[in-house]
Design a protein around this motif. Structure first.
Motif, PDB file in Angstrom:
ATOM      1  N   TYR A  34      45.156  45.552  36.418  1.00  0.00           N
ATOM      2  CA  TYR A  34      44.520  45.119  37.664  1.00  0.00           C
ATOM      3  C   TYR A  34      44.110  43.656  37.504  1.00  0.00           C
ATOM      4  CZ  TYR A  34      44.086  50.034  39.089  1.00  0.00           C
ATOM      5  OH  TYR A  34      44.348  51.331  39.449  1.00  0.00           O
ATOM      6  N   LEU A  35      44.241  42.900  38.599  1.00  0.00           N
ATOM      7  CA  LEU A  35      43.993  41.463  38.524  1.00  0.00           C
ATOM      8  C   LEU A  35      43.210  40.955  39.734  1.00  0.00           C
ATOM      9  CD1 LEU A  35      47.686  40.691  37.641  1.00  0.00           C
ATOM     10  CD2 LEU A  35      45.830  40.262  36.063  1.00  0.00           C
ATOM     11  N   TYR A  36      42.454  39.897  39.497  1.00  0.00           N
ATOM     12  CA  TYR A  36      41.857  39.136  40.588  1.00  0.00           C
ATOM     13  C   TYR A  36      41.945  37.667  40.203  1.00  0.00           C
ATOM     14  CZ  TYR A  36      38.678  37.521  44.220  1.00  0.00           C
ATOM     15  OH  TYR A  36      38.151  36.876  45.315  1.00  0.00           O
ATOM     16  N   GLY A  37      42.614  36.867  41.022  1.00  0.00           N
ATOM     17  CA  GLY A  37      42.794  35.454  40.720  1.00  0.00           C
ATOM     18  C   GLY A  37      42.175  34.575  41.789  1.00  0.00           C
ATOM     19  N   TYR A  38      41.521  33.501  41.354  1.00  0.00           N
ATOM     20  CA  TYR A  38      40.919  32.561  42.300  1.00  0.00           C
ATOM     21  C   TYR A  38      41.226  31.135  41.873  1.00  0.00           C
ATOM     22  CZ  TYR A  38      37.560  30.284  45.367  1.00  0.00           C
ATOM     23  OH  TYR A  38      36.990  29.488  46.322  1.00  0.00           O
ATOM     24  N   ARG A  39      41.684  30.328  42.813  1.00  0.00           N
ATOM     25  CA  ARG A  39      42.068  28.945  42.544  1.00  0.00           C
ATOM     26  C   ARG A  39      40.978  27.981  43.003  1.00  0.00           C
ATOM     27  NH1 ARG A  39      46.649  28.191  46.332  1.00  0.00           N
ATOM     28  NH2 ARG A  39      46.697  26.069  45.503  1.00  0.00           N
ATOM     29  N   HIS A  40      40.647  27.044  42.122  1.00  0.00           N
ATOM     30  CA  HIS A  40      39.767  25.931  42.483  1.00  0.00           C
ATOM     31  C   HIS A  40      40.654  24.687  42.506  1.00  0.00           C
ATOM     32  CE1 HIS A  40      35.989  23.473  42.263  1.00  0.00           C
ATOM     33  NE2 HIS A  40      36.841  22.611  41.754  1.00  0.00           N
ATOM     34  N   PHE A  41      40.898  24.147  43.699  1.00  0.00           N
ATOM     35  CA  PHE A  41      41.825  23.020  43.776  1.00  0.00           C
ATOM     36  C   PHE A  41      41.300  21.946  44.717  1.00  0.00           C
ATOM     37  CE2 PHE A  41      42.945  26.159  46.869  1.00  0.00           C
ATOM     38  CZ  PHE A  41      43.544  25.534  47.938  1.00  0.00           C
ATOM     39  N   ARG A  55      41.064  37.259  36.346  1.00  0.00           N
ATOM     40  CA  ARG A  55      40.361  38.369  35.702  1.00  0.00           C
ATOM     41  C   ARG A  55      41.346  39.518  35.545  1.00  0.00           C
ATOM     42  NH1 ARG A  55      34.819  40.864  38.190  1.00  0.00           N
ATOM     43  NH2 ARG A  55      34.049  41.957  36.335  1.00  0.00           N
ATOM     44  N   ILE A  56      41.395  40.101  34.358  1.00  0.00           N
ATOM     45  CA  ILE A  56      42.377  41.128  34.023  1.00  0.00           C
ATOM     46  C   ILE A  56      41.625  42.369  33.563  1.00  0.00           C
ATOM     47  CG2 ILE A  56      44.443  41.618  32.639  1.00  0.00           C
ATOM     48  CD1 ILE A  56      44.030  38.362  32.000  1.00  0.00           C
ATOM     49  N   SER A  57      42.025  43.547  34.059  1.00  0.00           N
ATOM     50  CA  SER A  57      41.265  44.748  33.738  1.00  0.00           C
ATOM     51  C   SER A  57      42.164  45.980  33.762  1.00  0.00           C
ATOM     52  CB  SER A  57      40.123  44.926  34.748  1.00  0.00           C
ATOM     53  OG  SER A  57      39.405  46.123  34.514  1.00  0.00           O
ATOM     54  N   GLN A  59      40.849  48.594  35.076  1.00  0.00           N
ATOM     55  CA  GLN A  59      40.241  49.260  36.219  1.00  0.00           C
ATOM     56  C   GLN A  59      40.258  48.318  37.426  1.00  0.00           C
ATOM     57  OE1 GLN A  59      36.440  49.831  34.360  1.00  0.00           O
ATOM     58  NE2 GLN A  59      36.920  51.918  33.715  1.00  0.00           N
ATOM     59  N   PRO A  60      40.170  48.848  38.648  1.00  0.00           N
ATOM     60  CA  PRO A  60      40.182  47.994  39.841  1.00  0.00           C
ATOM     61  C   PRO A  60      39.050  46.967  39.817  1.00  0.00           C
ATOM     62  CG  PRO A  60      40.518  50.290  40.456  1.00  0.00           C
ATOM     63  CD  PRO A  60      40.159  50.287  38.996  1.00  0.00           C
ATOM     64  N   ILE A  61      39.350  45.720  40.223  1.00  0.00           N
ATOM     65  CA  ILE A  61      38.370  44.634  40.307  1.00  0.00           C
ATOM     66  C   ILE A  61      38.627  43.853  41.589  1.00  0.00           C
ATOM     67  CG2 ILE A  61      37.755  44.278  37.879  1.00  0.00           C
ATOM     68  CD1 ILE A  61      40.092  42.330  37.677  1.00  0.00           C
ATOM     69  N   ARG A  62      37.547  43.311  42.165  1.00  0.00           N
ATOM     70  CA  ARG A  62      37.692  42.585  43.433  1.00  0.00           C
ATOM     71  C   ARG A  62      36.840  41.332  43.478  1.00  0.00           C
ATOM     72  NH1 ARG A  62      40.604  45.342  47.161  1.00  0.00           N
ATOM     73  NH2 ARG A  62      40.713  47.603  47.040  1.00  0.00           N
ATOM     74  N   ALA A  63      36.556  40.753  42.320  1.00  0.00           N
ATOM     75  CA  ALA A  63      35.694  39.562  42.314  1.00  0.00           C
ATOM     76  C   ALA A  63      35.941  38.741  41.057  1.00  0.00           C
ATOM     77  CB  ALA A  63      34.228  39.986  42.380  1.00  0.00           C
ATOM     78  N   VAL A  64      35.561  37.471  41.128  1.00  0.00           N
ATOM     79  CA  VAL A  64      35.602  36.623  39.940  1.00  0.00           C
ATOM     80  C   VAL A  64      34.505  37.076  38.979  1.00  0.00           C
ATOM     81  CG1 VAL A  64      36.574  34.616  41.091  1.00  0.00           C
ATOM     82  CG2 VAL A  64      34.102  34.928  41.058  1.00  0.00           C
TER      83      VAL A  64
END
Length: 586
Positions: A34-41, A55-57, A59-64
């Protein structure tokens, strides 16, 4: 072995930051994590600090995440700006080219690796990002074969030689780290995933796919961050279904083209951000006055004016609710996950045609561009509702002399029969001025009253929108109710878990339908709580004001705003909520 970790790569924009994150995360997605990715650009093509945090897990994740396990740095600025996120056992992988150093107070381990030199030896200095991916894979203990298909798909159009060189760069980066460390760092090795196949996508792609599934065949838009990916996706896909995308000269042209398409019976949409929404407001009024369906996506970003084009904010709420002059029926919905972006877009088209009015899909940058693991979509849930639409003349009364069809007929629910242009016996007039039942201009005061009331009546009894609020209420009587909208859903969920561990009874309410406001559903949850705190990415408490306006209970509501361009972190939800409970205010 660990259940989750956080990885970040940073450098100057244009150094392949996004590509590095994309390749690593895609490989991990295909391994079943499971992954959640956020770009700062930055708001520029090249230059300025940029980073991608993934973020790599298992289990399910939905946030930085609050902290960081691995930081990949292509310059010292990246270390200086981001090293504070590293925990004590964190690792910095830095290009030896700039003689990296660790700031005072940071105890993370530094590995100085010749990213640029290895890339040059392979054949191209720009491939240092692939060297960094290889180095990261070795630290994390990932197999090389996980990257082969990803690299082939990304670079095959450039020829086999390019594919081979990129794979070589990844392998050489891994080899260097293995020689330096002797193998993966055990405390950074992830537990095995379940191996299941899942989607990995951004909210904008989900909205675009939802538009295709809903039967949209035209998108008219002007490119603007952070909505442009919707347009880019549909450019590739819509023609496969007999549709097209038109890049207009501005947002005024885009929204009026959408109205023309919908008037002709073809489902259409436009997408923009705050500045574009400002230009569309007159035409949104035209949609309401002529009772022509329209679907408009507003991906919120930092404002006002050009503001922070590439940063997170939720400050367009009032603009979406109130900016149109005059009074019209309007629907505003707010998906909070990538899955909801898909399903809500389908609902948006159904609502627009059923109630014959504009529907605004409100997202924010973190929902639109945050990349998330998504369970396979359920296409059996797709239902198309075109409302009271007449497509042929069967059963229509024959028109005599100068008689016109009553397109805007007064009805019990305010929804009139809508007819496609060219249908025999359906001739009527369409105008943006006030009109009678046939569309002919009219300034008669009695007619005016009846027409305003007719239009507004369409939404008086609520709308047929599935799940106007998301509720996670485990307590019949809660110490605290946390309220949010759009992308704060995942981070609030994590904050709740920490509060529960502290023995605090906390419930969560997420607003998914802003207009018409779901008063009873919100009131029910607010009554259960001693205190209510609203977390939103703006300074003036625009969502908080809606709660006070529609539900009341202002004495128990607190607003926590964040408007520096960054999303909330789980620690901020946790700490601010405890502060409110202890001191009575934030």
């Amino acid at each position: 072995m660990i259940k989750q970790l956080s990885w970040k790569v940073g450098g100057q924009q244009g150094e392949g930051i996004d590509s590095a994150g994309e390749i690593l995360s895609t490989a991990l997605n295909r391994m079943g994590y499971y992954l959640y990715g956020y770009r700062h650009f930055s708001s520029r093509i090249k230059g300025g600090h940029s980073n991608t945090k993934i973020r790599i897990s298992i289990q399910p994740i939905r946030a930085v995440s609050d902290d960081l396990d691995v930081l990949v740095a292509f310059d010292q600025e990246t270390i200086d700006l981001n090293a504070h996120e590293l925990h004590d056992k964190g690792v910095i992988l830095a290009d030896e080219k700039f003689n990296p150093s660790v700031p005072d107070g940071v105890s993370a381990r530094l590995f100085s690796i010749p990213f640029t030199k290895i890339a040059q030896d392979v054949g191209l200095a720009q491939m240092k990002n692939m060297v960094a991916v290889g180095a990261s894979s070795a630290i994390l203990g990932l197999p090389m074969e996980a990257f082969q298909n990803v690299i082939e798909e990304k670079f095959s159009r450039k020829g086999q030689q390019v594919v081979d060189k990129n794979m070589t760069a990844i392998q050489e980066g891994a080899n260097h780290v293995l020689n330096e460390t002797g193998g993966a760092i055990e405390e950074l090795r992830l537990e095995p995933s379940d191996g299941k196949k899942r989607l990995y996508m951004i909210g904008n792609d989900a909205i675009a796919l939802g538009a295709v599934a809903a039967g949209a065949r035209l998108m008219a838009a002007y490119p603007i961050t952070p909505s442009s990916e919707i347009m880019e996706y549909l450019i590739k896909k819509l023609s496969q279904f007999g549709g097209t995308v038109v890049q207009t000269e501005d947002e005024i042209a885009a929204v009026t083209m959408v109205l023309g398409s919908n008037f002709g019976g073809v489902r259409a949409l436009t997408a923009s951000a705050g500045p574009g929404l400002s230009l569309m407001t007159e035409a949104i009024g035209l949609s309401g006055m002529t009772e022509t369906p329209a679907v408009i996506v507003d991906t919120q970003r930092g404002g006002p004016s050009t503001g922070l084009p590439t940063k997170q904010e939720q400050s367009d709420i009032n603009a979406m609710l109130y900016s149109t002059h005059g009074e019209i029926p309007k629907i505003v919905i707010a998906p909070s996950t990538v899955e909801e972006c898909f399903y809500d877009t389908i609902q948006a088209f159904n609502l627009a045609e059923k109630y014959q009015c504009p529907v605004i899909i409100m997202t924010d940058l973190a929902v639109s561009l945050g990349k998330q693991t998504v369970e396979p979509l359920d296409y059996d849930r797709i239902k198309i509702d075109r409302g009271n639409l007449i497509t042929d003349s069967e059963g229509l009364k024959q028109l005599e002399n100068s008689e016109l069809f009553k397109r805007y007929a007064f009805t019990e629910d305010g929804i009139s029969p809508r007819i496609l242009p060219g249908v025999k016996n359906g001739l009527h007039h369409v105008t943006g001025v006030e009109h009678d039942e046939t569309g002919r201009p009219s300034e008669n005061p009695i007619n005016r009253n009846k027409m305003v009331e007719k239009r507004l009546k369409k939404l008086e009894k609520g709308i047929d929108f599935k799940d106007p609020v998301y509720v996670n209420a485990q307590h019949e009587e809660a110490d605290l109710l946390i309220v949010g909208i759009n992308s704060t859903r995942g981070v609030i969920h994590e904050g709740m878990e920490r509060l529960a561990a502290d023995g605090i009874k906390v419930n969560h309410l997420h607003i998914r339908q802003l207009l018409p406001f779901p008063v009873e559903a919100v009131k029910e949850q607010m009554e259960k709580a001693s205190k209510v705190v609203v977390f939103e990415n703006n300074a003036t408490g625009q969502l908080t004001a809606q709660l006070k306006l529609h539900v009341g209970m202002a004495d128990k509501i607190q607003h926590v705003g964040k408007y520096d361009g960054n999303p909330f972190l789980p620690s901020e939800i946790h700490n601010k909520s405890k502060e409110l409970l202890v001191h009575g205010h934030v």
